[in-house]
Design a protein around this motif. Sequence first.
Motif, PDB file in Angstrom:
ATOM      1  N   ARG A 160      10.316  16.840  -0.870  1.00  0.00           N
ATOM      2  CA  ARG A 160      10.905  16.228  -0.084  1.00  0.00           C
ATOM      3  C   ARG A 160      10.369  15.380   0.273  1.00  0.00           C
ATOM      4  NH1 ARG A 160      16.783  18.472  -0.327  1.00  0.00           N
ATOM      5  NH2 ARG A 160      15.804  20.060  -1.935  1.00  0.00           N
ATOM      6  N   ARG A 161       8.946  15.767   1.486  1.00  0.00           N
ATOM      7  CA  ARG A 161       9.049  14.730   1.934  1.00  0.00           C
ATOM      8  C   ARG A 161       7.713  13.372   0.570  1.00  0.00           C
ATOM      9  NH1 ARG A 161       5.773  19.381   3.366  1.00  0.00           N
ATOM     10  NH2 ARG A 161       3.912  18.897   2.551  1.00  0.00           N
ATOM     11  N   ASP A 196      19.342  19.017  -7.350  1.00  0.00           N
ATOM     12  CA  ASP A 196      18.817  18.876  -8.873  1.00  0.00           C
ATOM     13  C   ASP A 196      18.000  18.073  -8.750  1.00  0.00           C
ATOM     14  OD1 ASP A 196      20.679  16.894  -7.988  1.00  0.00           O
ATOM     15  OD2 ASP A 196      21.968  17.044  -9.661  1.00  0.00           O
ATOM     16  N   ALA A 197      17.581  16.863  -7.895  1.00  0.00           N
ATOM     17  CA  ALA A 197      17.071  16.063  -8.150  1.00  0.00           C
ATOM     18  C   ALA A 197      15.599  16.528  -7.380  1.00  0.00           C
ATOM     19  CB  ALA A 197      17.693  14.427  -7.325  1.00  0.00           C
ATOM     20  N   VAL A 198      15.531  17.774  -6.894  1.00  0.00           N
ATOM     21  CA  VAL A 198      14.028  17.919  -6.147  1.00  0.00           C
ATOM     22  C   VAL A 198      14.039  18.596  -8.127  1.00  0.00           C
ATOM     23  CG1 VAL A 198      12.912  19.285  -5.353  1.00  0.00           C
ATOM     24  CG2 VAL A 198      14.305  18.050  -4.892  1.00  0.00           C
ATOM     25  N   PRO A 257       0.977  -0.997   0.439  1.00  0.00           N
ATOM     26  CA  PRO A 257      -0.113  -0.575  -0.079  1.00  0.00           C
ATOM     27  C   PRO A 257       1.341   1.231   0.581  1.00  0.00           C
ATOM     28  CG  PRO A 257      -0.620  -1.596   1.213  1.00  0.00           C
ATOM     29  CD  PRO A 257       0.606  -1.782   1.323  1.00  0.00           C
ATOM     30  N   GLN A 258       0.198   2.351  -1.105  1.00  0.00           N
ATOM     31  CA  GLN A 258       1.108   3.421  -0.949  1.00  0.00           C
ATOM     32  C   GLN A 258       0.930   4.316  -0.061  1.00  0.00           C
ATOM     33  OE1 GLN A 258       3.956   2.754  -4.123  1.00  0.00           O
ATOM     34  NE2 GLN A 258       3.554   1.377  -3.056  1.00  0.00           N
ATOM     35  N   PRO A 259       2.281   5.472   0.223  1.00  0.00           N
ATOM     36  CA  PRO A 259       2.032   6.183   1.791  1.00  0.00           C
ATOM     37  C   PRO A 259       0.976   6.918   1.270  1.00  0.00           C
ATOM     38  CG  PRO A 259       4.870   5.725   1.302  1.00  0.00           C
ATOM     39  CD  PRO A 259       3.603   5.102  -0.655  1.00  0.00           C
ATOM     40  N   LEU A 260       0.129   7.386   2.477  1.00  0.00           N
ATOM     41  CA  LEU A 260      -0.533   8.769   2.064  1.00  0.00           C
ATOM     42  C   LEU A 260      -0.092  10.144   0.947  1.00  0.00           C
ATOM     43  CD1 LEU A 260      -3.332   9.764   2.746  1.00  0.00           C
ATOM     44  CD2 LEU A 260      -3.156  10.438   4.904  1.00  0.00           C
ATOM     45  N   ILE A 261       1.329  10.661   1.557  1.00  0.00           N
ATOM     46  CA  ILE A 261       0.601  11.912   0.097  1.00  0.00           C
ATOM     47  C   ILE A 261       0.810  10.978  -0.654  1.00  0.00           C
ATOM     48  CG2 ILE A 261       3.811  11.366   0.496  1.00  0.00           C
ATOM     49  CD1 ILE A 261       3.755  14.535   0.894  1.00  0.00           C
ATOM     50  N   ARG A 265       3.245  21.390  -5.921  1.00  0.00           N
ATOM     51  CA  ARG A 265       3.973  20.758  -5.567  1.00  0.00           C
ATOM     52  C   ARG A 265       5.363  22.083  -4.890  1.00  0.00           C
ATOM     53  NH1 ARG A 265       6.118  16.993  -9.689  1.00  0.00           N
ATOM     54  NH2 ARG A 265       5.628  18.397 -10.627  1.00  0.00           N
ATOM     55  N   SER A 266       5.110  22.323  -3.683  1.00  0.00           N
ATOM     56  CA  SER A 266       6.217  22.269  -3.433  1.00  0.00           C
ATOM     57  C   SER A 266       7.193  21.734  -3.462  1.00  0.00           C
ATOM     58  CB  SER A 266       6.058  23.180  -2.373  1.00  0.00           C
ATOM     59  OG  SER A 266       6.498  22.483  -1.042  1.00  0.00           O
TER      60      SER A 266
END
Length: 259
Positions: free
Chosen positions: A149-150, A165-167, A122-126, A143-144
């Motif tokens: 990151r969260r 750079d990944a973000v 089951p995938q995380p809520l976010i 999306r910020s």
Amino acid sequence: MGDRPHVVHDGRENAPPLLLIHGSGASGATWGPMVGALAARHHVIRVDLPGCGQSPPAPSYAVPAQADRVAGLLDDLGLRDVAVAGHSSGGYVATALAERRPDLVGSLALVSSGPRLDALRPQPLILRALLSPPFGPLLWARRSDATIRRGIGATTARPVAVPDDAVADLKRISYRTFREVLRRNAEYLAERSAPERLAVLGVPLLVVFGAADPRYEPSSAHQYEVVPGARVELLPGVGHLPMLEAPEATSELLLGFTA
């Protein structure tokens, strides 16, 4: 030129080539913490898959079509018998590359690549909130950096430093493209599991999994043992992103395997 994938090269060009393929929606930047160690012994090639990072969109996000794009890149570079490592769904692109162009792939390393659809937890809520209509597209557009990151943190088992750079690259992918990539990944596994595909290829295989992966059941990594000679390694206390959570240990495994 406009439809060619974005590529970053590290290390000596005459060193043994190592191609790194990222997971869904990410980019080559997610391999960043490992590049220094890998580039000491390899010509490291990081590719952004179509529609991801700094690569342009593509007509199709089917896994075989993505593999064909990667094959075209290797052809352009004049490379053969390449060591290929794929993270998560990047492992499916790597597998399809070996299926379709065995002349290009000398060995495969799959990092956190779930073997079958039923291995998915089951995938995380976010992540569910960002991907579920009707509000998903709106949340996605807003999306910020902190939200991204969260979302990344929800797939790890320990706090991680996510490269800037990944973000930035994750912010570039559209909601529609990301949903299509996920749909096509599921389609590829539903047709035939990754271990079934690899068992008939005869390509040397390393499988690396976090023993605390929240996205895929960690014990499912052992399903790859049906592949003759496959080596399966579980990293204690590591989640879905070994390249960020345990870059040194993951690099050592890759370097030992490619040696």
